[in-house]
Design an enzyme around this catalytic site. Sequence first.
Site, PDB file in Angstrom:
ATOM      1  N   CYS A  40       0.837  -1.208   0.000  1.00 13.58           N
ATOM      2  CA  CYS A  40       0.000   0.000   0.000  1.00 13.58           C
ATOM      3  C   CYS A  40       0.873   1.259   0.000  1.00 13.58           C
ATOM      4  O   CYS A  40       2.044   1.226   0.386  1.00 13.58           O
ATOM      5  CB  CYS A  40      -0.876   0.029   1.242  1.00 13.58           C
ATOM      6  SG  CYS A  40      -2.111  -1.270   1.323  1.00 13.58           S
ATOM      7  N   GLU A  60       0.801   3.845   1.979  1.00 10.76           N
ATOM      8  CA  GLU A  60       1.260   4.265   3.303  1.00 10.76           C
ATOM      9  C   GLU A  60       2.534   3.511   3.688  1.00 10.76           C
ATOM     10  O   GLU A  60       3.507   4.108   4.179  1.00 10.76           O
ATOM     11  CB  GLU A  60       0.184   3.977   4.362  1.00 10.76           C
ATOM     12  CG  GLU A  60      -1.127   4.727   4.146  1.00 10.76           C
ATOM     13  CD  GLU A  60      -2.127   3.980   3.263  1.00 10.76           C
ATOM     14  OE1 GLU A  60      -1.695   3.248   2.343  1.00 10.76           O
ATOM     15  OE2 GLU A  60      -3.329   4.145   3.489  1.00 10.76           O
ATOM     16  N   CYS A  73      -1.727  -1.264   7.289  1.00 11.16           N
ATOM     17  CA  CYS A  73      -1.062   0.049   7.272  1.00 11.16           C
ATOM     18  C   CYS A  73      -1.205   0.758   8.615  1.00 11.16           C
ATOM     19  O   CYS A  73      -0.289   1.446   9.057  1.00 11.16           O
ATOM     20  CB  CYS A  73      -1.595   0.920   6.137  1.00 11.16           C
ATOM     21  SG  CYS A  73      -0.989   0.354   4.535  1.00 11.16           S
TER      22      CYS A  73
HETATM   23  N1  THU Z   1      -4.369   0.448  -0.821  1.00 12.62           N
HETATM   24  C1  THU Z   1      -3.489   1.372  -0.319  1.00 12.62           C
HETATM   25  O1  THU Z   1      -2.516   1.752  -0.986  1.00 12.62           O
HETATM   26  N2  THU Z   1      -3.697   1.816   0.943  1.00 12.62           N
HETATM   27  C2  THU Z   1      -4.713   1.404   1.763  1.00 12.62           C
HETATM   28  O2  THU Z   1      -4.742   1.766   2.936  1.00 12.62           O
HETATM   29  C3  THU Z   1      -5.784   0.571   1.217  1.00 12.62           C
HETATM   30  C4  THU Z   1      -5.517  -0.044  -0.098  1.00 12.62           C
HETATM   31  C5  THU Z   1      -4.144  -0.068  -2.171  1.00 12.62           C
HETATM   32  C6  THU Z   1      -3.757  -1.495  -2.231  1.00 12.62           C
HETATM   33  C7  THU Z   1      -4.184  -1.894  -3.621  1.00 12.62           C
HETATM   34  O3  THU Z   1      -3.153  -1.553  -4.524  1.00 12.62           O
HETATM   35  C8  THU Z   1      -5.385  -0.980  -3.909  1.00 12.62           C
HETATM   36  O4  THU Z   1      -5.333   0.052  -2.928  1.00 12.62           O
HETATM   37  C9  THU Z   1      -6.722  -1.680  -3.810  1.00 12.62           C
HETATM   38  O5  THU Z   1      -6.854  -2.346  -2.627  1.00 12.62           O
END
Ligand code: THU
Length: 139
Positions: free
Chosen positions: A53, A55, A89
């Site tokens: 993710c 974060e 995260c």
């Molecule tokens: N995702 C994030 O980057 N941060 C989060 O807190 C929630 C989800 C991303 C992971 C994945 O690449 C996309 O969002 C869909 O879940």
Amino acid sequence: MNQQELLDKAREGLANAYCPYSKFPVSAILVCEDGSVVHGVNVENASYGGTICAERSALCSAVSAGHRKFKSITIVTNLDTPASPCGLCRQFMVEFGNYEVVMGGANGSVEVSTTAKLLPFAFTPASLDEFNSQANNNK
Ligand code: THU
């Protein structure tokens, strides 16, 4: 940078998200204790579980550059409603203490919280410190 500038910068970063599978870009900006800013985006993987993710991506970059203390993290997506960080995260963010979490929606709405509020009753480094200082910890 003020809150709006951080939100704008984070939004620019959405273009760098690598999300060919979900098509859901996420961008995060950390403000470090010394005032420097570090960006992160979600980086997906053909083996879906390998995805990181935004974060955690920002935190890994910041820690790799020598930062350990943060003033805030600003997170944006293309959702109108500000997106809230996933559980993994939240755990990763609170590892580095209690700091502000600013979540920006695509329609300009903003939610502000903290790492401690987003993960109440968290398991943190303090939990391990407590264990290590216990007399009966089976050393
Ligand atoms: N995702 C994030 O980057 N941060 C989060 O807190 C929630 C989800 C991303 C992971 C994945 O690449 C996309 O969002 C869909 O879940």
